[in-house]
Motif scaffolding. Sequence first.
Motif, PDB file in Angstrom:
ATOM      1  N   SER A  61       0.989  -1.252   0.038  1.00  0.00           N
ATOM      2  CA  SER A  61       0.081   0.033   0.053  1.00  0.00           C
ATOM      3  C   SER A  61       0.696   1.375   0.070  1.00  0.00           C
ATOM      4  O   SER A  61       1.542   1.582   0.955  1.00  0.00           O
ATOM      5  CB  SER A  61      -0.734  -0.103   1.317  1.00  0.00           C
ATOM      6  N   ASN A 119      10.649   8.246   6.297  1.00  0.00           N
ATOM      7  CA  ASN A 119      11.507   8.600   7.064  1.00  0.00           C
ATOM      8  C   ASN A 119      12.908   7.662   7.280  1.00  0.00           C
ATOM      9  O   ASN A 119      13.841   8.084   8.128  1.00  0.00           O
ATOM     10  CB  ASN A 119      11.412   8.750   8.484  1.00  0.00           C
ATOM     11  N   ARG A 172      -0.012   4.084   0.724  1.00  0.00           N
ATOM     12  CA  ARG A 172      -0.457   4.982   1.744  1.00  0.00           C
ATOM     13  C   ARG A 172       0.335   4.537   3.024  1.00  0.00           C
ATOM     14  O   ARG A 172       0.854   5.285   3.751  1.00  0.00           O
ATOM     15  CB  ARG A 172      -2.106   5.048   2.045  1.00  0.00           C
ATOM     16  N   ILE A 173       0.417   3.087   3.305  1.00  0.00           N
ATOM     17  CA  ILE A 173       1.302   2.808   4.151  1.00  0.00           C
ATOM     18  C   ILE A 173       2.602   2.940   4.264  1.00  0.00           C
ATOM     19  O   ILE A 173       3.508   3.450   5.242  1.00  0.00           O
ATOM     20  CB  ILE A 173       0.870   1.191   4.371  1.00  0.00           C
ATOM     21  N   ARG A 212       3.764   5.615   2.831  1.00  0.00           N
ATOM     22  CA  ARG A 212       4.223   7.190   3.139  1.00  0.00           C
ATOM     23  C   ARG A 212       4.184   7.513   4.419  1.00  0.00           C
ATOM     24  O   ARG A 212       4.859   8.018   4.986  1.00  0.00           O
ATOM     25  CB  ARG A 212       2.962   7.810   2.450  1.00  0.00           C
ATOM     26  N   GLU A 213       3.154   6.438   5.132  1.00  0.00           N
ATOM     27  CA  GLU A 213       3.105   6.534   6.750  1.00  0.00           C
ATOM     28  C   GLU A 213       4.236   6.087   7.493  1.00  0.00           C
ATOM     29  O   GLU A 213       4.445   6.593   8.722  1.00  0.00           O
ATOM     30  CB  GLU A 213       1.672   6.127   7.224  1.00  0.00           C
ATOM     31  N   THR A 214       4.882   5.135   6.995  1.00  0.00           N
ATOM     32  CA  THR A 214       5.594   4.194   7.780  1.00  0.00           C
ATOM     33  C   THR A 214       7.139   4.369   7.473  1.00  0.00           C
ATOM     34  O   THR A 214       8.128   3.705   7.976  1.00  0.00           O
ATOM     35  CB  THR A 214       5.170   2.793   8.081  1.00  0.00           C
TER      36      THR A 214
END
Length: 163
Positions: A101, A111, A103-104, A106-108
């Motif tokens: 995903s 960085n 989205r996942i 991007r979120e995890t």
Amino acid sequence: MTNQSDGRDPGKAWPSLDLAYAFVQPSYQLLTGRFEAADNRITSLLTMASSLALAGPVFGKTIQPNISLSSPWFVAALVTFGIITFMGLLARIKGVLILPSPRIMRETALNKPEWRFKADAIYLAGQHFDKNAKAINTKGNWSIALTVFLVLEVGLFIVWIAR
């Protein structure tokens, strides 16, 4: 960059990281193709069973104009068709393909250092590969069961027409 767990340089600790990472996307493509093929087999078996269930009575009446549509053999063939249809629908909805995903990610993962992102992607792709392969094998088993019932349906129609 250093590997936080043991202080080693990731390039030295994992010299094939880039080579392994290059297989991540093709692994998803490979299993997506296999998943679609398994689903298409199920669809083909359902199509054959439906065609046989629709054409069987017409063919039977053509061969033997006075053939009984209340024959237990004919009824059993239609019941078998119903079982095939039900099993085929279950087989189509059983098993899902797991894909990464964005989205996942991007979120995890944004960085993380590049080497960690690649290592994590390889790890997740391996987990997804195992689950996806299991879903494909499950669909294959459903296809085998559908084939057995399709052969039974054909046999029942043959006995119905021959009697």
